[in-house]
Design an enzyme around this catalytic site. Structure first.
Site, mmCIF file in Angstrom:
data_model
loop_
_atom_site.group_PDB
_atom_site.id
_atom_site.type_symbol
_atom_site.label_atom_id
_atom_site.label_comp_id
_atom_site.label_asym_id
_atom_site.label_seq_id
_atom_site.Cartn_x
_atom_site.Cartn_y
_atom_site.Cartn_z
ATOM 1 N N ILE A 372 6.823 20.960 24.152
ATOM 2 C CA ILE A 372 6.631 21.923 25.232
ATOM 3 C C ILE A 372 7.369 23.205 24.836
ATOM 4 O O ILE A 372 8.582 23.187 24.554
ATOM 5 C CB ILE A 372 7.168 21.378 26.565
ATOM 6 C CG1 ILE A 372 6.420 20.102 26.940
ATOM 7 C CG2 ILE A 372 7.034 22.403 27.672
ATOM 8 C CD1 ILE A 372 6.946 19.416 28.197
ATOM 9 N N ASN A 379 14.073 24.935 32.057
ATOM 10 C CA ASN A 379 15.156 24.251 32.765
ATOM 11 C C ASN A 379 16.181 25.258 33.290
ATOM 12 O O ASN A 379 16.689 25.117 34.420
ATOM 13 C CB ASN A 379 15.848 23.249 31.845
ATOM 14 C CG ASN A 379 15.059 21.955 31.709
ATOM 15 O OD1 ASN A 379 14.288 21.604 32.603
ATOM 16 N ND2 ASN A 379 15.251 21.271 30.597
ATOM 17 N N HIS A 384 16.929 21.429 36.243
ATOM 18 C CA HIS A 384 16.556 20.197 35.528
ATOM 19 C C HIS A 384 15.615 19.304 36.345
ATOM 20 O O HIS A 384 14.784 18.591 35.766
ATOM 21 C CB HIS A 384 17.820 19.414 35.139
ATOM 22 C CG HIS A 384 18.579 20.069 34.023
ATOM 23 N ND1 HIS A 384 18.211 19.971 32.705
ATOM 24 C CD2 HIS A 384 19.690 20.857 34.039
ATOM 25 C CE1 HIS A 384 19.055 20.652 31.932
ATOM 26 N NE2 HIS A 384 19.987 21.212 32.737
ATOM 27 N N ARG A 403 -7.555 8.096 26.062
ATOM 28 C CA ARG A 403 -8.251 7.110 26.872
ATOM 29 C C ARG A 403 -8.550 5.802 26.141
ATOM 30 O O ARG A 403 -8.832 4.790 26.759
ATOM 31 C CB ARG A 403 -9.565 7.703 27.397
ATOM 32 C CG ARG A 403 -9.342 8.916 28.296
ATOM 33 C CD ARG A 403 -10.669 9.503 28.737
ATOM 34 N NE ARG A 403 -10.463 10.677 29.601
ATOM 35 C CZ ARG A 403 -11.462 11.411 30.092
ATOM 36 N NH1 ARG A 403 -12.728 11.103 29.783
ATOM 37 N NH2 ARG A 403 -11.197 12.457 30.850
ATOM 38 N N GLU A 415 11.724 17.068 25.031
ATOM 39 C CA GLU A 415 10.434 17.566 25.515
ATOM 40 C C GLU A 415 9.332 17.340 24.502
ATOM 41 O O GLU A 415 8.233 17.878 24.647
ATOM 42 C CB GLU A 415 10.547 19.063 25.843
ATOM 43 C CG GLU A 415 10.764 19.973 24.650
ATOM 44 C CD GLU A 415 12.241 20.120 24.294
ATOM 45 O OE1 GLU A 415 12.573 21.033 23.556
ATOM 46 O OE2 GLU A 415 13.072 19.302 24.761
#
Length: 508
Positions: A372, A379, A384, A403, A415
């Site tokens: 990310i 944050n 957080h 899937r 992350e």
């Protein structure tokens, strides 16, 4: 286990019913045997009494024959002293004789032993005298019970007819047998409280009965079922209620073969069955105690089975709870608590497994690493808690894009997220990454500290066609390749994807 309780209950009921039925049969059988033994004993007793009565009357008959011969061979008036001495001697011989008497044709007493207290006694009205006077037969006749006019005792007569030289009726010679002496012999036999014995004439006229009652003397019982049975059988047994005192008795009866006599012995039915009743009650009590013991043991057995069933159910429940707990622990052990994705441990294990599978099959294996962008700034700006929510949202979107059952989405660390794509080429892995990044863009998670003003990810895709190297070596090589691709994506300004191929050993 319920079937075991049902079978145990059926077995207990079967045992109890069997014992009860066997007890009932035993009690009934012992009762029938007791009645049979009672009938046999009564028949033996009635035969003994019949023989005794016959013996006494036969002895009396011999005396009568001797006396009648002497009286008919010479006038009694010519030798009265000798005849009286003979009568006295014969009376002593006949222990049961009350008196020996001779009568003339008018019924006047001629001779007697013992001597009567008064003279001029006449027997013309007595049944035995009337019988001999009207019947020309010289056979012995057993007369009904009467009260002696000589001694005043209750007696019955054994008599013979006397004839003169022309065959005409000349009188009667009779022996009177003392009822009391008969009763003393009969009474010496223990027949219980309600027992009785009797002697009757052949036409069912009672001579005497033990216990003795004056009102019973001469009673006619010709309508009794006993006499009806005697028409067809010489002896037998029957159970009936006495007309004299209303007591139900077990009767044994016998008709004498040579004399018109009927002997009857009767025992009170309740008295006769008292020993059987005592034994039956004792036996039934023991069986009842046994049934109670079986019932208690069976009840405890059933309680124990139910306790074991409860224990087994508790153990089964505990086992199921333990399995559930183990399953939860297993999930917890393999799942990241924040995102719900597989954790790093599960990722490492799965990656090695899939590399070995790809080695066996010769198929491709792809790895997708996602990071990310500028998550620290997120944050710092939102806190957080919001950062955790952001991670959960990104993880949920990733699971929607991954899937296939064999694919594994995991939290690689912080992350960073990772996706293992078995049997997938680089192009396929790139398509998965692009689909995820597009879904994230459409979600448009706000990130004001990012130049894109939304949450974005950088992606690195690595593809491997396994060779014969160790699976752990290949896993490390695949991770390094994907990490390098991710680094290039970040270096290229983020919110983009880079891919690479892991070189085989022969290419190196």
């Amino acid at each position: 286990m319920k079937r075991g309780i049902r079978l145990t209950s059926i077995l207990l009921v079967f045992i109890c019913l069997s014992l009860a039925l066997l007890t009932a049969w035993q009690v009934w059988f012992s009762r029938e045997r007791a009645l049979h033994e009672l009938n046999v004993a009564n028949l033996n007793l009635v035969q003994a009494l019949d023989n005794y009565a016959e013996g006494v009357i036969r002895q009396s008959e011999l005396v009568l024959i001797e006396l009648s011969d002497r009286l008919q061979n010479g006038p009694a008036t010519q030798q009265p002293e000798r005849l009286e001495a003979l009568l006295q001697k014969q009376s002593e011989v006949l222990g049961l004789a009350n008196a020996i008497v001779t009568y003339d044709q008018l019924g006047n007493r001629q001779l007697s032993s013992p001597l009567p207290p008064e003279q001029g006694l006449n027997a013309a009205d007595r049944a035995f005298f009337i019988h001999h006077r009207d019947d020309p037969s010289t056979d012995t006749f057993i007369g009904p019970t009467i009260k002696s006019r000589i001694t005043g005792d209750w007696v019955f007569t054994v008599s013979r007819r006397l004839n003169d030289g022309q065959g005409r009726f000349a009188g009667v010679v009779a022996v009177t047998l003392d009822i009391e002496r008969f009763l003393s012999f009969f009474g010496s036999l223990d027949l219980g409280e309600h027992g009785s014995m009797s002697l009757s004439t052949g036409d069912a006229k009672l001579l005497f009965r033990q216990p003795f009652r004056e009102q019973d003397v001469g009673m006619d019982w010709s309508e009794s079922p006993i006499l009806q049975r005697l028409h067809d059988h010489r002896e037998g047994t029957i159970v009936q209620t006495s007309r004299i005192d209303g007591v139900e008795r077990v009767y044994a009866f016998r008709r004498n073969d040579r004399l018109p006599l009927i002997t009857i012995v009767a025992l009170g039915r309740e008295d006769a069955l008292e020993p059987w009743r005592h034994n039956a009650q004792l036996f039934a009590s023991l069986i009842l105690l046994l049934l109670v013991a079986v019932g208690i043991i069976g009840q405890r057995l059933i309680v124990d089975i139910r306790r074991r069933m409860r224990a087994e159910r508790q153990l089964l429940s505990a086992k199921e709870e333990l399995l559930d707990a183990n399953a939860r622990l297993e999930v917890l052990a393999s799942q990241d608590g924040l995102t719900g994705l597989a954790n790093r441990r599960s990722f490492d294990q799965t990656l090695e497994v899939e590399i070995r599978r790809a080695q066996r099959r010769g198929s491709s294996l792809s790895l997708l690493l996602l990071d990310i962008d500028l998550f620290k700034r997120y944050n710092d700006r939102y806190g957080h808690v919001a950062g955790d929510d952001c991670l959960r949202t990104v993880a949920a979107l990733l699971k929607q894009c991954v899937r296939r059952p064999g694919d594994l989405a995991a939290r690689y660390g912080g992350e960073e997220l990772a996706v293992i794509l078995p049997n997938t080429t680089g192009e396929g892995a790139t398509a998965v990454a692009q689909a995820f990044m597009q879904a994230l863009e459409q979600r448009h998670l706000r990130h004001e500290a990012s130049p894109f003003a939304r949450v974005t990810v950088s992606a690195g895709v690595a593809n491997l066609t396994p060779d014969q190297r160790d699976s752990s070596v290949l896993a490390l090589a695949l991770i390094e390749a994907a990490d390098q691709a991710l680094y290039r994506a970040k270096s290229n300004g983020r919110n983009c994807m880079k891919s690479t191929e892991v070189e085989s050993q022969h290419q190196g």
